[in-house]
Enzyme design. Sequence first.
Site, mmCIF file in Angstrom:
data_model
loop_
_atom_site.group_PDB
_atom_site.id
_atom_site.type_symbol
_atom_site.label_atom_id
_atom_site.label_comp_id
_atom_site.label_asym_id
_atom_site.label_seq_id
_atom_site.Cartn_x
_atom_site.Cartn_y
_atom_site.Cartn_z
ATOM 1 N N LEU A 18 0.857 -1.192 0.000
ATOM 2 C CA LEU A 18 0.000 0.000 0.000
ATOM 3 C C LEU A 18 0.887 1.234 0.000
ATOM 4 O O LEU A 18 1.929 1.237 0.657
ATOM 5 C CB LEU A 18 -0.892 -0.036 1.245
ATOM 6 C CG LEU A 18 -1.575 1.240 1.762
ATOM 7 C CD1 LEU A 18 -2.871 0.857 2.487
ATOM 8 C CD2 LEU A 18 -0.687 2.035 2.712
ATOM 9 N N ASN A 19 0.518 2.257 -0.792
ATOM 10 C CA ASN A 19 1.127 3.575 -0.555
ATOM 11 C C ASN A 19 0.060 4.649 -0.448
ATOM 12 O O ASN A 19 -0.842 4.491 0.399
ATOM 13 C CB ASN A 19 2.307 3.879 -1.479
ATOM 14 C CG ASN A 19 2.076 3.866 -2.959
ATOM 15 O OD1 ASN A 19 1.689 2.854 -3.513
ATOM 16 N ND2 ASN A 19 2.325 4.966 -3.624
ATOM 17 N N ASP A 20 0.095 5.705 -1.228
ATOM 18 C CA ASP A 20 -0.694 6.909 -0.942
ATOM 19 C C ASP A 20 -2.194 6.689 -0.719
ATOM 20 O O ASP A 20 -2.822 5.903 -1.430
ATOM 21 C CB ASP A 20 -0.622 7.873 -2.137
ATOM 22 C CG ASP A 20 0.770 8.076 -2.660
ATOM 23 O OD1 ASP A 20 1.717 7.541 -2.080
ATOM 24 O OD2 ASP A 20 0.901 8.777 -3.689
ATOM 25 N N GLN A 36 -3.325 3.554 -3.042
ATOM 26 C CA GLN A 36 -2.418 2.970 -4.026
ATOM 27 C C GLN A 36 -2.118 1.544 -3.591
ATOM 28 O O GLN A 36 -1.589 1.323 -2.493
ATOM 29 C CB GLN A 36 -1.125 3.784 -4.095
ATOM 30 C CG GLN A 36 -1.292 5.127 -4.779
ATOM 31 C CD GLN A 36 -1.458 4.960 -6.279
ATOM 32 O OE1 GLN A 36 -0.508 4.678 -6.975
ATOM 33 N NE2 GLN A 36 -2.683 5.136 -6.772
ATOM 34 N N SER A 81 -1.879 8.150 -8.173
ATOM 35 C CA SER A 81 -2.652 8.872 -7.166
ATOM 36 C C SER A 81 -3.598 9.909 -7.741
ATOM 37 O O SER A 81 -3.388 10.432 -8.837
ATOM 38 C CB SER A 81 -1.699 9.547 -6.177
ATOM 39 O OG SER A 81 -1.156 8.569 -5.343
ATOM 40 N N ARG A 148 1.855 14.902 -12.094
ATOM 41 C CA ARG A 148 0.883 13.910 -11.596
ATOM 42 C C ARG A 148 0.133 14.335 -10.348
ATOM 43 O O ARG A 148 0.344 15.381 -9.792
ATOM 44 C CB ARG A 148 1.576 12.571 -11.352
ATOM 45 C CG ARG A 148 2.737 12.586 -10.385
ATOM 46 C CD ARG A 148 3.324 11.168 -10.241
ATOM 47 N NE ARG A 148 4.613 11.167 -9.599
ATOM 48 C CZ ARG A 148 5.783 11.242 -10.245
ATOM 49 N NH1 ARG A 148 5.808 11.342 -11.549
ATOM 50 N NH2 ARG A 148 6.925 11.252 -9.584
ATOM 51 N N ASP A 149 -0.742 13.433 -9.929
ATOM 52 C CA ASP A 149 -1.480 13.496 -8.669
ATOM 53 C C ASP A 149 -2.497 14.643 -8.604
ATOM 54 O O ASP A 149 -2.409 15.536 -7.748
ATOM 55 C CB ASP A 149 -0.508 13.568 -7.465
ATOM 56 C CG ASP A 149 0.562 12.493 -7.528
ATOM 57 O OD1 ASP A 149 0.286 11.433 -8.131
ATOM 58 O OD2 ASP A 149 1.673 12.709 -7.000
ATOM 59 N N GLU A 201 5.366 16.231 -5.529
ATOM 60 C CA GLU A 201 4.293 15.258 -5.734
ATOM 61 C C GLU A 201 3.105 15.593 -4.845
ATOM 62 O O GLU A 201 3.209 16.360 -3.888
ATOM 63 C CB GLU A 201 4.788 13.838 -5.369
ATOM 64 C CG GLU A 201 5.847 13.274 -6.299
ATOM 65 C CD GLU A 201 6.159 11.795 -6.014
ATOM 66 O OE1 GLU A 201 6.260 11.427 -4.833
ATOM 67 O OE2 GLU A 201 6.290 11.024 -6.982
HETATM 68 C C1 FRU Z 1 3.749 9.269 -4.148
HETATM 69 C C2 FRU Z 1 3.625 8.712 -5.553
HETATM 70 C C3 FRU Z 1 2.741 9.580 -6.413
HETATM 71 C C4 FRU Z 1 2.241 8.617 -7.445
HETATM 72 C C5 FRU Z 1 2.071 7.384 -6.637
HETATM 73 C C6 FRU Z 1 2.294 6.089 -7.359
HETATM 74 O O1 FRU Z 1 4.107 8.313 -3.217
HETATM 75 O O2 FRU Z 1 4.915 8.591 -6.125
HETATM 76 O O3 FRU Z 1 3.370 10.695 -6.938
HETATM 77 O O4 FRU Z 1 1.055 9.037 -8.037
HETATM 78 O O5 FRU Z 1 2.976 7.456 -5.559
HETATM 79 O O6 FRU Z 1 1.988 5.006 -6.536
#
Ligand code: FRU
Length: 753
Positions: A18-20, A36, A81, A148-149, A201
């Site tokens: 898991l991330n964001d 994520q 994200s 992005r994002d 980001e």
């Molecule tokens: C931040 C990031 C975002 C991107 C996402 C990909 O942690 O690098 O910039 O959209 O994670 O998982």
Amino acid sequence: MDRKWRQNLHIEAPEGWLNDPNGLCYFDGFYHVYFQYSPGTPKGEATRCWGHYVSTDLLSWKYKGIVLYPDIPEDRNGVFSGSAVAFNDHIEFFYTGNVEEEGPYDYVLEGRGANVITVTSSDGDKMSAKKVLLKNSDYPDFCSCHVRDPKVWIENGIYKMVLGARTVDDKGSVLLYEGASPDSFRYAGSLTIPDMGYMWECPDMFTLEGKTFLALCPQGTKRGEFSFQNIFHSGYFNLDGEKLSGFEEFDYGFDFYAPQTFIAPDGRRLLIGWMGIGDDAYTNPTIGLGWQHCLTLPRELTVSPEGKLLQNPIRELESLKRSSRKIEGEAWESLPFEVSAAGFADRATVTISGASVSWDKESGILSLRLNEEGYGRKVRNLKLSSLENVLIIADRSSLEIYINNGLYVMSTRFYPEYRQVRVATEGASAEVARLRLNDTLIAIGEALIDFIPDKKGCEFYEVGSFSPATGGAPANVCGAFSKLGGKARMITQLGNDPFGDVITRTLNDAGVDTSCIRYTSAANTALAFVSHTVEGKSTYSFYRNPSADMLFEASDVTSEMLDDCYALHFCSVSLGDFPMKDAHRAAITIARRQGAIVSFDPNLRFMLWDDKEELKHVIQEFIPDCDILKISDEELEFITGTSVIEEALPSLFTGNVKLVILTKGKDGADAYTASVKVASAGRAVNVVDTTGAGDGFIGSFLWKLKSSGIGREEVSSCPVSILKECLDFANRFSAISVQRKGAIPSYPELKEM
Ligand code: FRU
């Protein structure tokens, strides 16, 4: 799956990486958190998807599955994200479709695509077709291919969007877009400031208490003595027109990145971050257990008199607090808990297992130090002019340390071997409060495949073919609780065979947590072949000589399996003279210790017992262990020797029993506490299949009881009105179930109720 180090209060992926946090919003009565997600790969190798959690209270989160996969050319290397805008009847999502071309590219100036893509959903789960709004060629010329994002919001009827970017000359920047609708987004300028890294980001822009803030995650900032201690960072500027000033880091711990804010229905601005960072030197031992990372607890944002953001744990946490007590020197406490400390001497320390927070007034340094429980995390220092107070939320494998009313926060993962940890203080007065989240229905016992005959009204030998259906009373009870939106977990053992796989899949699909199911090659998954004679008699032929579930042992039960237990439910099929019986005893003991309700539905299956007296005896043996006993009118006489409930009750109210529920098929159901009786009339329905109706009854009853705020302490004095509501609800639930085929597939979801 080994549940060691699984968090209680924090969102984690069911497994994998898991991330964001993404798409945070409140919609249709639920808080929605997307994230994520790289399923199956705890180190995150798999392409990113969006997973989905929902909650009604920000405390108890229910996993809903993956909602966005990379499945168009414009997002083929990851659904990256993004954010959400919630309307009354739908949500609009905006995310980055990541594309990585094959070839000798540098992926900064060439070879990488970042598309702004939108989808909508009317329920938060099912997504519309994807629509690409912006491609790299649409971004200003000064941008590299790293853009992005998208964070989108509506201001005075206008859609606004910020995007994080890396410029061609390696500076972090935020792009602004505006439009009357997402289709008409047009570039409206950019924001940047010198010496703040090469890439920004996850931007976020919002106004709070009259001040505007631009949050973002700079990469490539220079490490200072007390700032930018991690590999990547996260913080906010004050924004005045186009002027950025006063960057403050959101978090000074080891694990924090990519936060996003959103607005709760009561107007609070809440922030959730990723309690992790990409590419850092320290590690997380959960990789070896099949998953990695979690999100932070939601934080409430307010503004200090100096115009800085204050972050504090959501006030909802208060409702989880139990048995608060002062720490005199040291204490042993079971995670999760909260420690609040104040009144610091010139030198002071608060220690939780292998982590310590120490204050040295002379140097003005507050240090967070970890021993080997930090898996490479050593020390983080924070410079303060004074230390007023410290509030620590300690979960099974994390600490969030809020300092000086939330002006600073330090978040870190830590991995103590045991849940019971030493808490000690020196030079401070401190109080510790248990945080209890009793939100999960846990069932132990058999999960099996019922083979349903192709025709009814014939003898067993006349059946032509049988179709498999997942069953087993405890598994059905989990299914009922889960389909209503509750969290349910099944404890059992299956064979390493395709039928075991079918059961796991079916339970997963019904939203049941299958992480505590064990697999063995010593026996097969239990099977039961069923037939129905003309007289309506069911014949079962069980394949359990022995089956995998029976071999589950007491030593297989860990206290983690009963984490967050609201109620532990069991039946009699698994109480025969085999290891699973002792596993029940072990689970009941742990559930009791955790303050959970113990619920027992004997659910007699005579054909499994050579000696019926033995069955009667074991039921009588287990009744005193339960708080809630559910029996059917057909079982009453066998168990108690009388078919008159009033005569039976004195013998049923033994030991811990606080509530007896008598189900009477089409005649409804009654509930008895020691002092009151409540009745719910039956309803005439067109019965198609009664399979699992009784399991659905108790599963939905427990769900309603939990939703009514009744825990173990309240069962015996539960108000008549609530008991009545719960009974009526369960009656309606099972009346719907009998009108359809099967057990779990026949159960209604909450919206149908
Ligand atoms: C931040 C990031 C975002 C991107 C996402 C990909 O942690 O690098 O910039 O959209 O994670 O998982």
